[in-house]
Enzyme design. Structure first.
Site, mmCIF file in Angstrom:
data_model
loop_
_atom_site.group_PDB
_atom_site.id
_atom_site.type_symbol
_atom_site.label_atom_id
_atom_site.label_comp_id
_atom_site.label_asym_id
_atom_site.label_seq_id
_atom_site.Cartn_x
_atom_site.Cartn_y
_atom_site.Cartn_z
ATOM 1 N N TYR A 1 20.843 48.535 36.854
ATOM 2 C CA TYR A 1 21.410 49.323 35.755
ATOM 3 C C TYR A 1 21.897 48.421 34.637
ATOM 4 O O TYR A 1 21.703 48.698 33.474
ATOM 5 C CB TYR A 1 22.603 50.160 36.248
ATOM 6 C CG TYR A 1 22.208 51.434 36.927
ATOM 7 C CD1 TYR A 1 21.429 52.371 36.269
ATOM 8 C CD2 TYR A 1 22.638 51.715 38.214
ATOM 9 C CE1 TYR A 1 21.075 53.552 36.890
ATOM 10 C CE2 TYR A 1 22.294 52.892 38.853
ATOM 11 C CZ TYR A 1 21.502 53.809 38.193
ATOM 12 O OH TYR A 1 21.154 54.963 38.811
ATOM 13 N N HIS B 1 44.635 40.414 35.140
ATOM 14 C CA HIS B 1 45.574 40.577 36.256
ATOM 15 C C HIS B 1 46.436 41.796 35.981
ATOM 16 O O HIS B 1 47.023 41.900 34.904
ATOM 17 C CB HIS B 1 46.437 39.316 36.391
ATOM 18 C CG HIS B 1 47.634 39.509 37.266
ATOM 19 N ND1 HIS B 1 47.555 40.027 38.536
ATOM 20 C CD2 HIS B 1 48.957 39.270 37.052
ATOM 21 C CE1 HIS B 1 48.768 40.089 39.057
ATOM 22 N NE2 HIS B 1 49.631 39.642 38.170
ATOM 23 N N HIS C 1 51.987 42.617 45.155
ATOM 24 C CA HIS C 1 52.050 42.168 43.770
ATOM 25 C C HIS C 1 51.082 42.938 42.851
ATOM 26 O O HIS C 1 51.531 43.605 41.929
ATOM 27 C CB HIS C 1 51.760 40.656 43.751
ATOM 28 C CG HIS C 1 51.841 40.014 42.412
ATOM 29 N ND1 HIS C 1 52.027 38.656 42.242
ATOM 30 C CD2 HIS C 1 51.735 40.523 41.167
ATOM 31 C CE1 HIS C 1 52.062 38.376 40.947
ATOM 32 N NE2 HIS C 1 51.885 39.485 40.275
ATOM 33 N N GLU D 1 51.635 33.546 34.891
ATOM 34 C CA GLU D 1 50.522 33.329 35.828
ATOM 35 C C GLU D 1 49.460 32.373 35.265
ATOM 36 O O GLU D 1 48.329 32.350 35.758
ATOM 37 C CB GLU D 1 49.866 34.659 36.223
ATOM 38 C CG GLU D 1 50.758 35.608 37.001
ATOM 39 C CD GLU D 1 51.220 35.081 38.362
ATOM 40 O OE1 GLU D 1 50.797 33.978 38.763
ATOM 41 O OE2 GLU D 1 52.028 35.776 38.997
ATOM 42 N N HIS E 1 49.179 45.076 37.632
ATOM 43 C CA HIS E 1 50.096 45.557 38.676
ATOM 44 C C HIS E 1 49.811 47.040 38.916
ATOM 45 O O HIS E 1 50.724 47.839 39.079
ATOM 46 C CB HIS E 1 51.552 45.364 38.235
ATOM 47 C CG HIS E 1 51.982 43.928 38.204
ATOM 48 N ND1 HIS E 1 53.258 43.550 37.866
ATOM 49 C CD2 HIS E 1 51.312 42.781 38.481
ATOM 50 C CE1 HIS E 1 53.349 42.212 37.916
ATOM 51 N NE2 HIS E 1 52.174 41.732 38.287
ATOM 52 N N TYR F 1 31.005 53.012 47.919
ATOM 53 C CA TYR F 1 29.929 52.065 47.574
ATOM 54 C C TYR F 1 30.274 51.197 46.360
ATOM 55 O O TYR F 1 29.641 50.173 46.112
ATOM 56 C CB TYR F 1 28.594 52.785 47.408
ATOM 57 C CG TYR F 1 28.408 53.606 46.152
ATOM 58 C CD1 TYR F 1 28.080 52.988 44.949
ATOM 59 C CD2 TYR F 1 28.537 54.985 46.174
ATOM 60 C CE1 TYR F 1 27.895 53.736 43.797
ATOM 61 C CE2 TYR F 1 28.359 55.739 45.031
ATOM 62 C CZ TYR F 1 28.036 55.114 43.842
ATOM 63 O OH TYR F 1 27.856 55.843 42.700
#
Ligand SMILES: [Zn+2]
Length: 218
Positions: free
Chosen positions: A207, A91, A153, A73, A93, A112
């Site tokens: 925060y 990334h 994916h 990728e 899966h 939220y």
């Protein structure tokens, strides 16, 4: 070269594996340092991955210092770094993110935590893994967001630095799991509107500016 960053990428891959956010050698992690991209290699068992296995590439994908082939990728990572300020990409899966990616075009704002990602997380249309087309779809889905799902994916998250990004990876998986649970119940779902998501985004930013305070965010 960039030994600390290479170690950090290897550590991140092992953490994704430990937390069940990837299976086998799937998923990948990168950081950008100046004009260089430090990215996990293709096809190495994460349990055995060390910083020395992690390669350094130029922004055009050329290997600068790499003993192994980069993640398949790499085009996706390069597309994000090409025209954004992001400095880290994860990334995965992860199972709930991946399951939800086959059902919706956007993750409904049922929690939220949606505010953590700049708004409802979009699902990039499917394209073959490693393809330029997938890279373009993902880049478009990330517009104004810090996460996207990849249809059929997985998921991708982008940000300023790896530790915070790994924390957010778990939150994204959580809201996807919540949506799947809620979707199994035969009643209309109450969703949050744009104004409330914006309110929460301001609170979360507050925060973040108080490092001594526990990051419990309610
Ligand atoms: Zn993948």
């Amino acid at each position: 070269m960039l030994a600390a960053e290479r170690d950090a990428v290897a550590d991140a891959c092992r953490r994704l594996r430990r937390e069940g956010l990837v299976v086998g050698t799937a998923g990948n992690v990168s950081v950008r340092v100046g004009d260089l991209v430090v990215i996990s290699p293709s096809g190495v068992d994460y349990d055995e991955l060390t910083g020395a296995d992690v390669g350094v590439h130029a922004l055009d994908g050329t290997a600068v210092e790499a003993t192994l082939a980069p993640s398949s990728e790499l085009p996706l990572h390069l597309a994000v770094y090409a025209d954004t300020e992001h400095r880290a990409i994860v990334h995965t899966h992860a199972p709930h993110s991946t399951a939800l990616s086959t059902l919706v075009d956007e993750v409904p704002p049922g929690h939220y935590y949606t505010a953590m990602f700049g708004g409802p997380v979009r699902v990039a249309p499917y394209a073959t893994y490693g393809s330029e087309q997938l890279a373009r779809h993902v880049r478009a889905a990330l517009e104004g967001r810090t996460a996207a799902l990849l249809s059929n994916h997985g998921a991708v998250l982008v940000g300023a630095a790896l530790p915070a990004l790994l924390d957010r990876t778990a939150y994204l998986e959580y809201i996807c799991q919540v949506q799947l649970l809620a979707g199994a119940y035969p009643a209309p779902q109450r969703l949050l509107d744009e104004a409330e998501i914006a309110t929460v985004a301001r609170l979360l930013a507050g925060y973040g500016q108080t490092p001594t305070r526990p990051r419990d965010q309610g």
